[in-house]
Design an enzyme around this catalytic site. Structure first.
Site, short mmCIF file in Angstrom:
data_model
loop_
_atom_site.label_atom_id
_atom_site.label_comp_id
_atom_site.label_asym_id
_atom_site.label_seq_id
_atom_site.Cartn_x
_atom_site.Cartn_y
_atom_site.Cartn_z
N GLU A 125 -7.98 2.59 32.33
CA GLU A 125 -7.43 3.93 32.08
C GLU A 125 -8.33 4.69 31.13
O GLU A 125 -8.75 4.15 30.11
CB GLU A 125 -6.06 3.87 31.37
CG GLU A 125 -4.92 3.30 32.15
CD GLU A 125 -3.60 3.35 31.35
OE1 GLU A 125 -3.56 3.95 30.25
OE2 GLU A 125 -2.62 2.77 31.84
N GLU A 180 3.94 13.56 34.83
CA GLU A 180 5.17 12.79 35.07
C GLU A 180 6.26 13.24 34.11
O GLU A 180 6.17 13.00 32.91
CB GLU A 180 4.87 11.30 34.90
CG GLU A 180 3.95 10.74 35.96
CD GLU A 180 3.42 9.35 35.62
OE1 GLU A 180 4.18 8.38 35.67
OE2 GLU A 180 2.23 9.24 35.26
N LYS A 194 8.27 10.85 31.44
CA LYS A 194 7.62 10.23 30.28
C LYS A 194 8.01 11.00 29.02
O LYS A 194 8.64 12.06 29.10
CB LYS A 194 6.10 10.22 30.46
CG LYS A 194 5.68 9.47 31.72
CD LYS A 194 4.23 9.08 31.69
CE LYS A 194 4.07 7.69 31.11
NZ LYS A 194 2.70 7.18 31.29
N GLU A 234 2.08 12.93 26.70
CA GLU A 234 2.33 11.87 27.70
C GLU A 234 2.72 12.42 29.07
O GLU A 234 2.46 11.79 30.09
CB GLU A 234 3.40 10.89 27.20
CG GLU A 234 2.98 10.03 26.02
CD GLU A 234 1.78 9.13 26.31
OE1 GLU A 234 1.58 8.75 27.47
OE2 GLU A 234 1.02 8.83 25.37
#
Ligand SMILES: *[C@@H]1O[C@H](CO)[C@@H](O)[C@H](O)[C@H]1NC(C)=O
Length: 339
Positions: free
Chosen positions: A261, A313, A316, A321
């Site tokens: 990542e 997203e 999250k 985030e």
């Protein structure tokens, strides 16, 4: 004339050889596919999006059956995560691992699984000691199957490093070492890399007075840090080399690194997180991975790497985030990274 022919022959041979080598060592670039959103497209649509943008590798955080089904014969390489809550069970016996494989891997013949990630950032921590036995059990469970060449690894973050600057001082914390030393032996024995989650963004955001933005974003016009004979133009290289140094310190100079990542959020932290900054980081990261260059310490070890993450997203935690995505849930790009 003869010598001219020899020169040409040599040139042709060299060019053929370099093409063969390039084909064998094709740097792999991927994007992580997180699913913590209640408004994301179906896995089949997501896989189409990967294909449309020539994203060759997908990292999954759990063996989602719909995603695995859609990945069959897709040509996309998969880095497959295990769920944290399964680690105790996977560590308990080969039979438990075999049952996991029977459910989550065997049915998906034609999925090109490259690595199984046994634990994502669980070292150090209460699950850390499950990682090695789970890796061993999964490996035994796969032996003799059509997936026997799948490598086991685990993904770690910078919290495993007690020292990382200068890179040559890289060392694991005592706490991390208690589980990592066995894992590194396993990685070394099985020729598998350590997966690292490496974010220059977090280092920069935590200390913007000492860490230059251009150093964090691969845009410095010259070397920013020196470490012995080595010069560092970007922070990511320094982070990777700190892991190499830490592994050498434990006598595992032969274990490689894959960046599972890396990324930069496009919003959530004022002017540190704009679409432009995220574009610059991710574009330059991509360029580095595609160029197949190594780091100052290991210039010939090309790095494979994944951008975190495919979508913003919404489930999250609020702030950065939720804003690492390359795409909005409706499939439109947050910034023109693949334009
Ligand atoms: C953010 O804004 C502050 C204050 O105007 C400025 O000093 C800093 O350079 C800016 N940072 C970025 C990354 O644009």
């Amino acid at each position: 004339m003869a010598s001219l022919c020899a020169v040409f022959a040599t040139l042709i041979l060299a060019s053929v050889l370099s093409q063969i080598l390039a084909a064998n060592a094709q740097p792999a670039f991927g994007v992580c596919y997180g699913m913590q959103g209640d408004n994301l497209p179906s896995p089949a649509e997501v896989i189409k999006l990967y294909k449309n943008h020539n994203i060759g590798t997908m990292q999954l955080y759990d063996p989602n059956p719909e995603a695995l089904q859609a990945l069959v014969n897709s040509g996309i390489s998969v880095i497959l995560g295990t769920k944290d809550e399964d680690l105790h069970n996977l560590a308990s016996s080969v039979e438990a691992a075999k049952s996991w494989i029977d459910t989550h891997v065997e049915p998906y013949q034609g999925v090109n699984i490259k690595y199984i990630v046994v634990g994502n950032e669980v070292i150090p921590g209460e699950l850390a000691l499950c990682v090695l036995p789970a890796m061993q059990n999964l490996r035994s469970a796969l032996s003799g199957s059509s997936f026997s060449s799948v490598a086991m690894s685990t993904a770690v973050s910078g919290t495993v490093l007690g020292a990382s600057y200068p890179p040559s001082s890289g060392a694991f914390t005592e706490d991390a070492k208690s589980s990592l030393s066995g894992i590194l032996q396993f990685l070394s024995d099985t020729h598998a890399p350590l997966l690292i989650n490496a974010y220059p963004y977090f280092a920069y955001a935590a200390d913007p007075t000492h860490i230059r933005l251009d150093y964090a974003q691969f845009t410095a016009p010259g070397p920013v840090a020196r470490d012995g004979d080595l010069s560092y133009w970007n922070l990511l290289d320094a982070m990777v080399d700190a892991y190499y140094a830490a592994m050498e310190r434990e006598n595992f100079p032969n274990v490689g690194v894959v960046i599972s990542e890396s990324g930069w959020p496009s919003a959530g932290n004022g002017n540190f997180t704009t679409p432009q900054l995220a574009l610059t980081y991710n574009q330059n990261f991509l360029k580095k991975i595609k160029a197949g260059t190594g780091t100052p310490k290991r210039p010939d070890s090309h790095l494979d790497g994944n951008i975190f993450v495919m979508f913003n997203e919404n489930l999250k935690s609020a702030g950065v985030e939720q804003n690492f995505g390359l795409f909005y849930p409706n499939g439109t790009p947050v910034y023109p990274i693949f334009a």
